[in-house]
Design a protein around this motif. Structure first.
Motif, short mmCIF file in Angstrom:
data_model
loop_
_atom_site.label_atom_id
_atom_site.label_comp_id
_atom_site.label_asym_id
_atom_site.label_seq_id
_atom_site.Cartn_x
_atom_site.Cartn_y
_atom_site.Cartn_z
N MET A 197 0.83 -1.21 0.00
CA MET A 197 0.00 0.00 0.00
C MET A 197 0.86 1.25 0.00
O MET A 197 0.52 2.26 -0.65
N LEU A 198 1.98 1.22 0.70
CA LEU A 198 2.86 2.39 0.74
C LEU A 198 3.47 2.66 -0.64
O LEU A 198 3.50 3.81 -1.10
N LEU A 250 8.25 8.64 5.19
CA LEU A 250 7.95 8.46 6.61
C LEU A 250 6.49 8.80 6.91
O LEU A 250 5.78 8.04 7.59
N GLY A 251 6.03 9.96 6.40
CA GLY A 251 4.65 10.37 6.67
C GLY A 251 3.63 9.43 6.07
O GLY A 251 2.65 9.04 6.73
N LEU A 252 3.85 9.04 4.82
CA LEU A 252 2.91 8.11 4.18
C LEU A 252 2.97 6.74 4.86
O LEU A 252 1.94 6.05 4.99
N GLY A 253 4.18 6.33 5.30
CA GLY A 253 4.30 5.06 6.01
C GLY A 253 3.53 5.05 7.32
O GLY A 253 2.99 4.02 7.73
N SER A 309 0.72 2.26 7.96
CA SER A 309 0.93 1.36 9.10
C SER A 309 -0.22 1.45 10.09
O SER A 309 -0.61 0.44 10.69
N MET A 310 -0.78 2.65 10.28
CA MET A 310 -1.97 2.78 11.13
C MET A 310 -3.15 2.02 10.52
O MET A 310 -3.90 1.32 11.21
#
Length: 597
Positions: free
Chosen positions: A471-472, A564-567, A571-572
Protein backbone atom coordinates in the motif's frame (compact mmCIF):
# COMPACT_ATOMS: atom_id res chain seq x y z
CA UNK A 1 -37.48 -8.62 38.33
CA UNK A 2 -34.87 -6.64 36.39
CA UNK A 3 -34.12 -7.66 32.87
CA UNK A 4 -30.48 -7.79 31.86
CA UNK A 5 -29.55 -5.37 29.14
CA UNK A 6 -28.23 -7.37 26.16
CA UNK A 7 -24.54 -6.72 25.54
CA UNK A 8 -23.43 -5.52 22.15
CA UNK A 9 -21.47 -8.14 20.21
CA UNK A 10 -17.72 -7.69 20.29
CA UNK A 11 -15.08 -8.19 17.62
CA UNK A 12 -17.40 -7.58 14.73
CA UNK A 13 -17.05 -5.14 11.82
CA UNK A 14 -19.89 -3.89 9.71
CA UNK A 15 -19.95 -5.32 6.20
CA UNK A 16 -19.16 -1.94 4.64
CA UNK A 17 -15.87 -1.78 6.56
CA UNK A 18 -14.70 -5.03 5.02
CA UNK A 19 -15.70 -3.72 1.59
CA UNK A 20 -13.71 -0.51 2.14
CA UNK A 21 -10.69 -2.55 3.27
CA UNK A 22 -10.80 -4.82 0.22
CA UNK A 23 -11.26 -1.94 -2.24
CA UNK A 24 -8.42 0.06 -0.65
CA UNK A 25 -6.01 -2.88 -0.75
CA UNK A 26 -6.97 -3.70 -4.35
CA UNK A 27 -6.47 -0.09 -5.51
CA UNK A 28 -3.08 0.21 -3.83
CA UNK A 29 -2.02 -3.18 -5.21
CA UNK A 30 -2.89 -2.12 -8.77
CA UNK A 31 -1.06 1.19 -8.21
CA UNK A 32 2.05 -0.62 -6.94
CA UNK A 33 2.03 -3.28 -9.68
CA UNK A 34 3.61 -1.15 -12.49
CA UNK A 35 6.63 -0.49 -10.25
CA UNK A 36 7.46 -4.21 -10.40
CA UNK A 37 7.83 -3.98 -14.18
CA UNK A 38 9.99 -0.85 -14.08
CA UNK A 39 10.61 1.66 -16.88
CA UNK A 40 12.43 1.77 -20.18
CA UNK A 41 14.46 4.66 -21.59
CA UNK A 42 12.54 6.37 -24.39
CA UNK A 43 12.32 9.42 -26.64
CA UNK A 44 9.23 11.57 -27.14
CA UNK A 45 9.15 13.22 -30.57
CA UNK A 46 6.57 15.99 -30.90
CA UNK A 47 6.01 16.10 -34.67
CA UNK A 48 3.24 18.71 -34.68
CA UNK A 49 2.49 19.53 -38.34
CA UNK A 50 5.30 17.44 -39.83
CA UNK A 51 4.81 14.02 -41.38
CA UNK A 52 7.40 11.55 -40.08
CA UNK A 53 7.76 7.95 -41.23
CA UNK A 54 8.29 5.62 -38.27
CA UNK A 55 10.14 3.09 -40.42
CA UNK A 56 12.66 5.77 -41.42
CA UNK A 57 13.25 6.67 -37.77
CA UNK A 58 13.97 3.05 -36.86
CA UNK A 59 16.25 2.68 -39.89
CA UNK A 60 18.20 5.81 -38.87
CA UNK A 61 18.66 4.53 -35.31
CA UNK A 62 19.69 1.06 -36.48
CA UNK A 63 22.29 2.62 -38.79
CA UNK A 64 23.99 4.01 -35.66
CA UNK A 65 23.70 0.68 -33.76
CA UNK A 66 20.92 1.99 -31.51
CA UNK A 67 18.36 -0.76 -30.90
CA UNK A 68 14.69 -0.16 -30.12
CA UNK A 69 12.02 -2.24 -28.41
CA UNK A 70 9.08 -0.63 -30.18
CA UNK A 71 7.87 2.64 -31.66
CA UNK A 72 4.32 3.99 -31.30
CA UNK A 73 2.56 7.07 -32.58
CA UNK A 74 -0.46 8.87 -31.07
CA UNK A 75 -1.63 11.98 -32.89
CA UNK A 76 1.39 14.30 -33.06
CA UNK A 77 3.62 12.39 -30.61
CA UNK A 78 5.96 9.53 -31.50
CA UNK A 79 7.33 7.37 -28.67
CA UNK A 80 10.56 5.48 -29.30
CA UNK A 81 11.32 2.92 -26.56
CA UNK A 82 15.00 1.93 -26.49
CA UNK A 83 16.56 -1.41 -25.60
CA UNK A 84 19.58 0.05 -23.80
CA UNK A 85 19.20 2.96 -21.32
CA UNK A 86 22.79 4.15 -21.91
CA UNK A 87 21.95 4.86 -25.57
CA UNK A 88 19.28 7.43 -24.75
CA UNK A 89 21.43 10.54 -25.18
CA UNK A 90 22.98 9.21 -28.40
CA UNK A 91 19.51 8.43 -29.75
CA UNK A 92 18.33 11.96 -28.93
CA UNK A 93 21.24 13.56 -30.79
CA UNK A 94 20.68 11.20 -33.74
CA UNK A 95 17.00 12.12 -34.00
CA UNK A 96 17.71 15.84 -33.67
CA UNK A 97 20.22 15.63 -36.50
CA UNK A 98 17.91 13.53 -38.66
CA UNK A 99 14.78 15.61 -38.03
CA UNK A 100 16.12 19.06 -38.89
CA UNK A 101 12.66 20.57 -39.20
CA UNK A 102 10.82 23.40 -37.51
CA UNK A 103 8.35 22.53 -34.74
CA UNK A 104 9.96 19.12 -34.06
CA UNK A 105 10.95 18.60 -30.41
CA UNK A 106 12.89 15.52 -29.23
CA UNK A 107 12.69 14.91 -25.47
CA UNK A 108 14.22 12.37 -23.11
CA UNK A 109 11.58 10.35 -21.26
CA UNK A 110 10.89 7.09 -19.45
CA UNK A 111 8.09 4.72 -20.50
CA UNK A 112 6.46 2.17 -18.22
CA UNK A 113 7.14 -1.50 -19.06
CA UNK A 114 3.87 -2.56 -17.40
CA UNK A 115 1.01 -4.13 -19.40
CA UNK A 116 -1.04 -1.67 -21.43
CA UNK A 117 -4.22 -2.29 -19.44
CA UNK A 118 -2.53 -1.00 -16.28
CA UNK A 119 -1.37 2.12 -18.10
CA UNK A 120 -4.87 2.65 -19.51
CA UNK A 121 -6.22 2.60 -15.96
CA UNK A 122 -3.87 5.49 -15.12
CA UNK A 123 -1.36 3.54 -13.00
CA UNK A 124 2.34 4.32 -13.49
CA UNK A 125 5.59 3.20 -11.83
CA UNK A 126 7.17 5.15 -9.00
CA UNK A 127 9.43 7.91 -10.28
CA UNK A 128 13.01 7.33 -9.19
CA UNK A 129 15.15 10.20 -7.94
CA UNK A 130 18.54 11.28 -9.16
CA UNK A 131 20.48 8.99 -6.82
CA UNK A 132 18.57 5.91 -8.04
CA UNK A 133 18.25 6.63 -11.77
CA UNK A 134 21.44 8.59 -12.35
CA UNK A 135 21.78 12.05 -13.84
CA UNK A 136 23.07 15.53 -13.07
CA UNK A 137 22.37 17.91 -10.20
CA UNK A 138 23.20 21.62 -10.15
CA UNK A 139 23.02 24.06 -7.27
CA UNK A 140 22.76 27.63 -8.52
CA UNK A 141 23.22 30.89 -6.64
CA UNK A 142 21.24 33.91 -7.85
CA UNK A 143 23.38 37.05 -7.68
CA UNK A 144 21.06 39.86 -6.59
CA UNK A 145 23.59 42.71 -6.66
CA UNK A 146 23.14 43.45 -10.42
CA UNK A 147 19.38 43.59 -9.83
CA UNK A 148 19.74 46.02 -6.92
CA UNK A 149 22.18 48.06 -9.02
CA UNK A 150 19.70 48.20 -11.90
CA UNK A 151 16.98 49.49 -9.55
CA UNK A 152 19.30 52.15 -8.16
CA UNK A 153 20.19 53.19 -11.70
CA UNK A 154 16.50 53.40 -12.53
CA UNK A 155 16.01 55.86 -9.66
CA UNK A 156 18.92 58.01 -10.92
CA UNK A 157 17.53 58.00 -14.48
CA UNK A 158 14.04 58.92 -13.28
CA UNK A 159 15.35 61.90 -11.31
CA UNK A 160 17.29 63.13 -14.32
CA UNK A 161 13.98 63.26 -16.14
CA UNK A 162 11.95 64.76 -13.28
CA UNK A 163 14.40 67.35 -11.88
CA UNK A 164 16.61 69.08 -14.43
CA UNK A 165 20.25 69.34 -13.44
CA UNK A 166 20.17 66.63 -10.78
CA UNK A 167 23.20 64.34 -10.64
CA UNK A 168 23.14 60.86 -9.14
CA UNK A 169 25.64 58.16 -8.27
CA UNK A 170 25.90 54.85 -6.40
CA UNK A 171 27.48 55.03 -2.96
CA UNK A 172 27.70 51.92 -0.73
CA UNK A 173 24.46 50.42 -2.02
CA UNK A 174 22.63 53.75 -1.80
CA UNK A 175 21.59 56.41 -4.30
CA UNK A 176 23.13 59.84 -3.73
CA UNK A 177 21.36 62.66 -5.63
CA UNK A 178 22.94 66.12 -5.82
CA UNK A 179 20.78 69.16 -6.64
CA UNK A 180 21.78 72.65 -7.74
CA UNK A 181 19.79 74.52 -5.09
CA UNK A 182 17.31 74.10 -2.27
CA UNK A 183 14.28 74.52 -4.56
CA UNK A 184 15.42 71.60 -6.71
CA UNK A 185 16.09 69.64 -3.54
CA UNK A 186 12.54 70.18 -2.26
CA UNK A 187 11.15 69.17 -5.66
CA UNK A 188 13.31 66.05 -5.54
CA UNK A 189 12.14 65.14 -2.01
CA UNK A 190 8.50 65.57 -3.06
CA UNK A 191 9.05 63.43 -6.15
CA UNK A 192 10.82 60.76 -4.09
CA UNK A 193 7.98 60.69 -1.57
CA UNK A 194 5.40 60.25 -4.33
CA UNK A 195 7.21 58.04 -6.86
CA UNK A 196 9.40 55.90 -4.58
CA UNK A 197 7.57 55.34 -1.28
CA UNK A 198 9.48 52.06 -0.74
CA UNK A 199 12.78 53.97 -0.48
CA UNK A 200 14.02 55.60 2.71
CA UNK A 201 15.15 59.24 2.40
CA UNK A 202 17.66 61.44 4.19
CA UNK A 203 18.83 65.00 3.37
CA UNK A 204 22.30 66.47 3.85
CA UNK A 205 22.67 69.97 2.44
CA UNK A 206 21.58 69.87 -1.21
CA UNK A 207 22.06 66.09 -1.33
CA UNK A 208 19.27 63.52 -1.09
CA UNK A 209 20.31 60.00 -0.11
CA UNK A 210 17.87 57.19 -0.89
CA UNK A 211 18.06 53.64 0.44
CA UNK A 212 15.79 50.77 -0.52
CA UNK A 213 13.96 49.34 2.51
CA UNK A 214 14.63 45.79 3.65
CA UNK A 215 11.01 44.87 2.96
CA UNK A 216 11.33 46.10 -0.63
CA UNK A 217 14.63 44.22 -1.07
CA UNK A 218 13.05 41.01 0.29
CA UNK A 219 10.10 41.31 -2.11
CA UNK A 220 12.45 42.04 -5.01
CA UNK A 221 14.69 39.09 -4.11
CA UNK A 222 11.74 36.69 -3.84
CA UNK A 223 10.25 37.89 -7.12
CA UNK A 224 13.58 37.64 -8.95
CA UNK A 225 14.29 34.10 -7.73
CA UNK A 226 10.79 32.95 -8.69
CA UNK A 227 11.17 34.49 -12.15
CA UNK A 228 14.50 32.70 -12.56
CA UNK A 229 12.80 29.46 -11.47
CA UNK A 230 10.24 29.80 -14.24
CA UNK A 231 12.89 30.65 -16.82
CA UNK A 232 15.00 27.66 -15.72
CA UNK A 233 12.01 25.36 -16.18
CA UNK A 234 11.50 26.80 -19.66
CA UNK A 235 15.16 26.31 -20.54
CA UNK A 236 15.08 22.70 -19.36
CA UNK A 237 12.00 22.07 -21.51
CA UNK A 238 14.00 23.33 -24.48
CA UNK A 239 16.74 20.87 -23.53
CA UNK A 240 14.17 18.10 -23.99
CA UNK A 241 14.07 16.78 -20.41
CA UNK A 242 10.56 15.96 -19.22
CA UNK A 243 11.15 14.81 -15.62
CA UNK A 244 13.46 17.49 -14.28
CA UNK A 245 13.09 18.92 -10.79
CA UNK A 246 13.62 22.66 -10.29
CA UNK A 247 13.19 23.88 -6.72
CA UNK A 248 14.06 26.91 -4.65
CA UNK A 249 16.54 26.26 -1.85
CA UNK A 250 16.99 28.95 0.74
CA UNK A 251 16.68 32.62 -0.15
CA UNK A 252 18.79 32.89 -3.30
CA UNK A 253 19.57 29.36 -4.44
CA UNK A 254 17.97 27.03 -6.97
CA UNK A 255 18.47 23.27 -7.07
CA UNK A 256 18.04 21.50 -10.42
CA UNK A 257 17.96 17.73 -10.88
CA UNK A 258 18.08 16.25 -14.38
CA UNK A 259 17.43 12.47 -14.12
CA UNK A 260 18.80 10.39 -16.97
CA UNK A 261 21.13 13.12 -18.31
CA UNK A 262 24.67 11.78 -18.70
CA UNK A 263 26.12 14.66 -20.75
CA UNK A 264 26.27 17.54 -18.25
CA UNK A 265 28.24 19.86 -20.54
CA UNK A 266 25.29 20.90 -22.71
CA UNK A 267 22.96 21.18 -19.74
CA UNK A 268 25.51 23.24 -17.83
CA UNK A 269 26.01 25.65 -20.72
CA UNK A 270 22.29 26.23 -21.14
CA UNK A 271 21.32 26.39 -17.46
CA UNK A 272 24.21 28.61 -16.38
CA UNK A 273 24.02 30.93 -19.39
CA UNK A 274 22.84 34.46 -18.69
CA UNK A 275 22.68 35.83 -22.22
CA UNK A 276 20.12 38.53 -22.90
CA UNK A 277 19.32 40.98 -25.66
CA UNK A 278 18.04 44.52 -25.54
CA UNK A 279 17.43 47.08 -28.23
CA UNK A 280 18.58 50.68 -27.86
CA UNK A 281 18.47 53.92 -29.77
CA UNK A 282 21.78 55.72 -30.34
CA UNK A 283 22.53 58.75 -28.18
CA UNK A 284 24.80 61.78 -28.26
CA UNK A 285 28.08 61.13 -26.41
CA UNK A 286 27.52 63.95 -23.92
CA UNK A 287 23.89 63.13 -23.21
CA UNK A 288 23.21 62.29 -19.51
CA UNK A 289 21.29 59.22 -20.69
CA UNK A 290 24.16 57.94 -22.84
CA UNK A 291 26.29 54.89 -22.14
CA UNK A 292 29.23 53.68 -24.19
CA UNK A 293 29.59 50.03 -25.23
CA UNK A 294 32.11 48.59 -27.69
CA UNK A 295 30.97 46.66 -30.72
CA UNK A 296 32.57 43.39 -31.88
CA UNK A 297 35.35 45.33 -33.62
CA UNK A 298 36.18 47.27 -30.46
CA UNK A 299 34.73 50.55 -31.68
CA UNK A 300 32.72 52.54 -29.10
CA UNK A 301 28.98 52.92 -29.67
CA UNK A 302 26.98 55.49 -27.70
CA UNK A 303 23.60 54.08 -26.66
CA UNK A 304 20.59 55.46 -24.87
CA UNK A 305 20.67 53.91 -21.41
CA UNK A 306 16.92 53.28 -21.48
CA UNK A 307 16.17 50.21 -23.63
CA UNK A 308 13.48 50.32 -26.28
CA UNK A 309 12.76 46.65 -25.72
CA UNK A 310 14.10 43.98 -23.37
CA UNK A 311 14.58 40.26 -23.87
CA UNK A 312 11.63 39.45 -21.60
CA UNK A 313 9.27 40.26 -24.50
CA UNK A 314 10.80 37.62 -26.80
CA UNK A 315 8.52 34.58 -27.00
CA UNK A 316 10.24 32.76 -29.86
CA UNK A 317 13.63 32.89 -31.56
CA UNK A 318 14.92 30.74 -34.42
CA UNK A 319 18.28 30.72 -36.14
CA UNK A 320 18.47 30.62 -39.94
CA UNK A 321 20.64 31.60 -42.89
CA UNK A 322 19.79 34.97 -44.46
CA UNK A 323 19.70 35.95 -48.11
CA UNK A 324 23.40 36.92 -48.05
CA UNK A 325 24.39 33.57 -46.57
CA UNK A 326 24.97 35.04 -43.09
CA UNK A 327 23.45 33.56 -39.90
CA UNK A 328 20.54 35.48 -38.44
CA UNK A 329 18.04 35.11 -35.60
CA UNK A 330 14.34 35.55 -36.33
CA UNK A 331 12.49 36.99 -33.32
CA UNK A 332 8.82 36.87 -32.36
CA UNK A 333 7.62 39.27 -29.65
CA UNK A 334 4.64 39.19 -27.33
CA UNK A 335 1.86 41.76 -27.72
CA UNK A 336 3.44 44.27 -25.33
CA UNK A 337 6.83 44.00 -27.04
CA UNK A 338 5.19 44.28 -30.45
CA UNK A 339 3.50 47.52 -29.43
CA UNK A 340 6.78 48.97 -28.12
CA UNK A 341 8.86 48.17 -31.20
CA UNK A 342 6.00 49.25 -33.48
CA UNK A 343 5.67 52.62 -31.77
CA UNK A 344 9.41 53.26 -31.85
CA UNK A 345 10.03 52.15 -35.42
CA UNK A 346 7.07 54.15 -36.74
CA UNK A 347 8.62 57.38 -35.47
CA UNK A 348 12.25 56.50 -36.27
CA UNK A 349 12.29 55.20 -39.86
CA UNK A 350 15.73 55.99 -41.26
CA UNK A 351 17.36 56.13 -37.82
CA UNK A 352 19.75 53.46 -36.45
CA UNK A 353 18.86 50.95 -33.73
CA UNK A 354 21.48 48.94 -31.87
CA UNK A 355 21.20 45.38 -30.57
CA UNK A 356 23.00 45.00 -27.23
CA UNK A 357 24.18 41.56 -26.09
CA UNK A 358 24.74 41.11 -22.33
CA UNK A 359 26.29 38.17 -20.54
CA UNK A 360 27.38 37.65 -16.93
CA UNK A 361 30.40 35.60 -15.92
CA UNK A 362 31.93 34.83 -12.54
CA UNK A 363 34.96 36.86 -11.57
CA UNK A 364 37.92 35.76 -9.47
CA UNK A 365 36.28 37.03 -6.29
CA UNK A 366 33.09 35.07 -7.02
CA UNK A 367 31.05 38.11 -7.98
CA UNK A 368 29.15 38.36 -11.28
CA UNK A 369 30.87 40.43 -13.95
CA UNK A 370 28.77 41.86 -16.74
CA UNK A 371 30.13 41.74 -20.28
CA UNK A 372 28.26 43.73 -22.92
CA UNK A 373 28.82 44.24 -26.62
CA UNK A 374 26.86 45.72 -29.49
CA UNK A 375 26.35 42.92 -32.02
CA UNK A 376 24.63 45.03 -34.66
CA UNK A 377 23.65 48.58 -35.54
CA UNK A 378 21.02 48.60 -38.26
CA UNK A 379 19.02 51.37 -39.87
CA UNK A 380 15.26 50.99 -39.49
CA UNK A 381 14.03 50.67 -43.08
CA UNK A 382 10.33 50.10 -42.41
CA UNK A 383 7.67 49.98 -39.73
CA UNK A 384 8.41 46.90 -37.56
CA UNK A 385 5.85 44.58 -36.00
CA UNK A 386 6.12 41.70 -33.59
CA UNK A 387 8.32 39.72 -36.04
CA UNK A 388 11.74 40.82 -37.28
CA UNK A 389 15.28 39.52 -37.54
CA UNK A 390 18.71 40.47 -36.20
CA UNK A 391 22.16 39.59 -37.52
CA UNK A 392 25.72 39.75 -36.20
CA UNK A 393 25.31 36.96 -33.61
CA UNK A 394 28.32 34.95 -34.83
CA UNK A 395 28.36 31.67 -36.76
CA UNK A 396 25.35 29.39 -37.20
CA UNK A 397 26.04 27.34 -34.05
CA UNK A 398 26.32 30.49 -31.93
CA UNK A 399 23.14 31.86 -33.52
CA UNK A 400 21.29 28.61 -32.71
CA UNK A 401 22.45 28.71 -29.07
CA UNK A 402 21.45 32.37 -28.76
CA UNK A 403 18.05 31.62 -30.31
CA UNK A 404 17.41 28.81 -27.82
CA UNK A 405 18.36 30.97 -24.83
CA UNK A 406 16.20 33.86 -26.01
CA UNK A 407 13.17 31.68 -26.71
CA UNK A 408 13.54 30.05 -23.28
CA UNK A 409 13.78 33.42 -21.58
CA UNK A 410 16.45 35.81 -20.36
CA UNK A 411 17.31 35.48 -16.68
CA UNK A 412 16.26 38.42 -14.55
CA UNK A 413 19.44 37.99 -12.48
CA UNK A 414 22.74 36.24 -13.21
CA UNK A 415 23.29 32.79 -11.70
CA UNK A 416 26.44 30.96 -10.69
CA UNK A 417 26.77 27.17 -10.54
CA UNK A 418 28.18 26.61 -7.04
CA UNK A 419 27.84 22.83 -7.00
CA UNK A 420 27.65 20.15 -9.68
CA UNK A 421 27.14 16.42 -9.12
CA UNK A 422 26.91 13.65 -11.71
CA UNK A 423 25.63 10.16 -10.91
CA UNK A 424 26.10 7.48 -13.57
CA UNK A 425 23.29 5.03 -14.43
CA UNK A 426 25.35 2.09 -13.16
CA UNK A 427 25.77 3.77 -9.77
CA UNK A 428 22.05 4.53 -9.70
CA UNK A 429 21.25 0.87 -10.40
CA UNK A 430 23.69 -0.16 -7.66
CA UNK A 431 21.94 2.20 -5.22
CA UNK A 432 18.58 0.62 -6.10
CA UNK A 433 20.00 -2.88 -5.59
CA UNK A 434 21.66 -2.11 -2.26
CA UNK A 435 18.70 -0.10 -0.97
CA UNK A 436 16.15 -2.80 -1.64
CA UNK A 437 18.57 -5.46 -0.38
CA UNK A 438 18.61 -3.62 2.96
CA UNK A 439 14.82 -3.43 2.88
CA UNK A 440 14.52 -7.16 2.13
CA UNK A 441 16.94 -8.05 4.94
CA UNK A 442 15.11 -5.88 7.48
CA UNK A 443 11.74 -7.22 6.38
CA UNK A 444 12.91 -10.84 6.48
CA UNK A 445 14.36 -10.59 9.98
CA UNK A 446 11.26 -8.80 11.24
CA UNK A 447 8.86 -11.35 9.74
CA UNK A 448 10.86 -14.23 11.22
CA UNK A 449 10.98 -12.73 14.73
CA UNK A 450 7.29 -11.82 14.81
CA UNK A 451 6.23 -15.24 13.50
CA UNK A 452 8.20 -17.12 16.21
CA UNK A 453 7.45 -14.74 19.08
CA UNK A 454 3.69 -14.25 18.63
CA UNK A 455 2.92 -17.46 16.75
CA UNK A 456 -0.63 -17.33 15.38
CA UNK A 457 -1.09 -13.60 15.92
CA UNK A 458 2.39 -13.12 14.49
CA UNK A 459 1.27 -14.46 11.13
CA UNK A 460 -1.52 -11.91 11.14
CA UNK A 461 1.01 -9.15 11.84
CA UNK A 462 3.25 -10.43 9.04
CA UNK A 463 0.35 -10.41 6.58
CA UNK A 464 -0.54 -6.86 7.58
CA UNK A 465 3.13 -5.82 7.29
CA UNK A 466 3.47 -7.14 3.72
CA UNK A 467 0.21 -5.48 2.68
CA UNK A 468 1.43 -2.30 4.37
CA UNK A 469 4.51 -2.17 2.12
CA UNK A 470 2.38 -2.80 -0.98
CA UNK A 471 0.00 0.00 0.00
CA UNK A 472 2.86 2.39 0.74
CA UNK A 473 4.47 1.78 -2.66
CA UNK A 474 1.08 2.20 -4.33
CA UNK A 475 0.40 5.42 -2.46
CA UNK A 476 3.77 6.92 -3.43
CA UNK A 477 3.10 6.01 -7.07
CA UNK A 478 -0.31 7.70 -6.93
CA UNK A 479 0.86 11.07 -5.57
CA UNK A 480 1.80 13.52 -8.36
CA UNK A 481 5.39 14.70 -8.06
CA UNK A 482 6.39 12.06 -5.48
CA UNK A 483 9.88 10.69 -6.14
CA UNK A 484 11.59 7.71 -4.49
CA UNK A 485 15.18 8.40 -3.41
CA UNK A 486 17.75 6.58 -1.27
CA UNK A 487 16.56 8.39 1.88
CA UNK A 488 13.07 7.37 0.78
CA UNK A 489 14.14 3.72 0.82
CA UNK A 490 15.48 4.36 4.32
CA UNK A 491 12.00 5.61 5.16
CA UNK A 492 10.56 2.33 3.83
CA UNK A 493 12.88 0.34 6.11
CA UNK A 494 11.88 2.53 9.05
CA UNK A 495 8.22 2.01 8.19
CA UNK A 496 8.69 -1.76 8.59
CA UNK A 497 9.78 -1.29 12.21
CA UNK A 498 7.05 1.25 12.96
CA UNK A 499 4.33 -0.97 11.50
CA UNK A 500 5.49 -3.92 13.61
CA UNK A 501 5.60 -1.66 16.67
CA UNK A 502 1.86 -1.06 16.24
CA UNK A 503 1.13 -4.80 16.32
CA UNK A 504 3.56 -5.39 19.21
CA UNK A 505 1.68 -2.87 21.38
CA UNK A 506 -1.66 -4.50 20.59
CA UNK A 507 -0.48 -8.09 21.10
CA UNK A 508 1.17 -7.27 24.43
CA UNK A 509 -2.08 -5.72 25.64
CA UNK A 510 -3.92 -8.88 24.55
CA UNK A 511 -1.41 -10.97 26.52
CA UNK A 512 -1.96 -8.82 29.63
CA UNK A 513 -5.74 -9.28 29.41
CA UNK A 514 -5.34 -13.05 29.03
CA UNK A 515 -3.22 -13.14 32.21
CA UNK A 516 -6.04 -11.29 34.01
CA UNK A 517 -8.45 -14.14 33.20
CA UNK A 518 -10.32 -12.68 30.21
CA UNK A 519 -11.37 -14.95 27.39
CA UNK A 520 -9.44 -14.78 24.10
CA UNK A 521 -12.28 -12.84 22.44
CA UNK A 522 -12.53 -10.37 25.34
CA UNK A 523 -8.75 -9.93 25.39
CA UNK A 524 -8.74 -9.13 21.68
CA UNK A 525 -11.45 -6.52 22.11
CA UNK A 526 -9.84 -4.90 25.18
CA UNK A 527 -6.32 -5.13 23.75
CA UNK A 528 -7.15 -3.21 20.58
CA UNK A 529 -9.18 -0.60 22.46
CA UNK A 530 -6.58 0.07 25.16
CA UNK A 531 -3.63 0.15 22.76
CA UNK A 532 -5.26 2.61 20.34
CA UNK A 533 -4.53 5.76 22.35
CA UNK A 534 -0.83 4.87 22.76
CA UNK A 535 -0.50 4.07 19.06
CA UNK A 536 -2.28 7.27 18.07
CA UNK A 537 -0.09 9.46 20.29
CA UNK A 538 3.15 7.86 19.07
CA UNK A 539 2.22 8.16 15.39
CA UNK A 540 0.88 11.70 15.79
CA UNK A 541 4.13 13.00 17.29
CA UNK A 542 6.16 11.26 14.56
CA UNK A 543 3.84 12.73 11.91
CA UNK A 544 4.50 16.22 13.28
CA UNK A 545 8.23 15.62 12.83
CA UNK A 546 7.68 14.30 9.29
CA UNK A 547 5.64 17.39 8.34
CA UNK A 548 8.31 19.68 9.80
CA UNK A 549 11.06 17.86 7.87
CA UNK A 550 9.09 18.09 4.62
CA UNK A 551 8.29 21.78 5.12
CA UNK A 552 11.75 22.97 6.11
CA UNK A 553 13.99 20.45 4.38
CA UNK A 554 14.71 19.96 0.70
CA UNK A 555 15.78 17.22 -1.69
CA UNK A 556 16.78 14.01 0.14
CA UNK A 557 15.28 15.23 3.42
CA UNK A 558 11.92 15.78 1.76
CA UNK A 559 12.12 12.31 0.19
CA UNK A 560 12.66 10.74 3.58
CA UNK A 561 9.92 12.83 5.22
CA UNK A 562 7.40 11.95 2.49
CA UNK A 563 8.01 8.21 2.81
CA UNK A 564 7.95 8.46 6.61
CA UNK A 565 4.65 10.37 6.67
CA UNK A 566 2.91 8.11 4.18
CA UNK A 567 4.30 5.06 6.01
CA UNK A 568 2.68 6.27 9.23
CA UNK A 569 -0.71 6.44 7.51
CA UNK A 570 -0.45 2.99 5.93
CA UNK A 571 0.93 1.36 9.10
CA UNK A 572 -1.97 2.78 11.13
CA UNK A 573 -4.42 1.52 8.52
CA UNK A 574 -3.00 -2.01 8.29
CA UNK A 575 -1.84 -2.38 11.89
CA UNK A 576 -5.15 -1.35 13.48
CA UNK A 577 -7.94 -1.93 10.96
CA UNK A 578 -6.63 -4.73 8.73
CA UNK A 579 -5.14 -6.75 11.60
CA UNK A 580 -8.35 -6.31 13.59
CA UNK A 581 -10.47 -7.43 10.64
CA UNK A 582 -8.44 -10.62 10.15
CA UNK A 583 -8.35 -11.44 13.87
CA UNK A 584 -12.10 -10.76 14.21
CA UNK A 585 -12.88 -13.21 11.42
CA UNK A 586 -10.65 -15.99 12.85
CA UNK A 587 -10.69 -15.62 16.66
CA UNK A 588 -13.27 -12.91 17.34
CA UNK A 589 -15.67 -15.34 19.08
CA UNK A 590 -13.11 -17.59 20.77
CA UNK A 591 -14.19 -17.83 24.43
CA UNK A 592 -11.27 -19.95 25.62
CA UNK A 593 -9.32 -18.57 28.52
CA UNK A 594 -6.14 -20.65 28.20
CA UNK A 595 -4.78 -19.87 24.74
CA UNK A 596 -1.11 -19.72 23.79
CA UNK A 597 -0.44 -16.70 21.62
Amino acid sequence: MNKKTPQAPINRFATWKYIVLLISILMMFLSALPSLYGENAALHINARDNQIEISQLVKQLNSEDISTNYVTQTRDKITVVLSEPNQQSAAKYSMESYLEKDNVVVALAMESDAPQWLTDLGFNPIKLGLDLRGGVQFLLDVDMEPVYHAHRQMVIDEFRQMVRGSQGRHVDGKVQLNFRNNADLQAGVASAREEFPQWQRSVNGNTLVMTQTEEARDVLRSTTVLQNLQIMRSRIEHLGITEASVQRQGQTRIRIELPGVQDPATAKNVIGATASLSFHALAEPRSPMAMTVDDESGRPVHLNRRAILGGEHIIDARASIGEMGMPQVNLTLDSAGGRKISSFSRDNIGNPMATLYNEFSQGKDGESVEQSKVISVATIQAHLGNRFMISGSGNLAESQELAMLLSAGSLTAPVTIVEERTIGPSLGAENVKSGFAALALGLGLTLTFIAFWYRRLGWVANTALCINLVMLVGLIALIPGAVLTMPGIAGLVLTVGMAVDTNVLIFERIKDKMKQGYSFAQSINSGFDSAFSSIWDANLTTMIVAIALYSIGNGPIQGFALTLGLGLLTSMFTGIFLSRAIINLIWGRDKRRMVKI
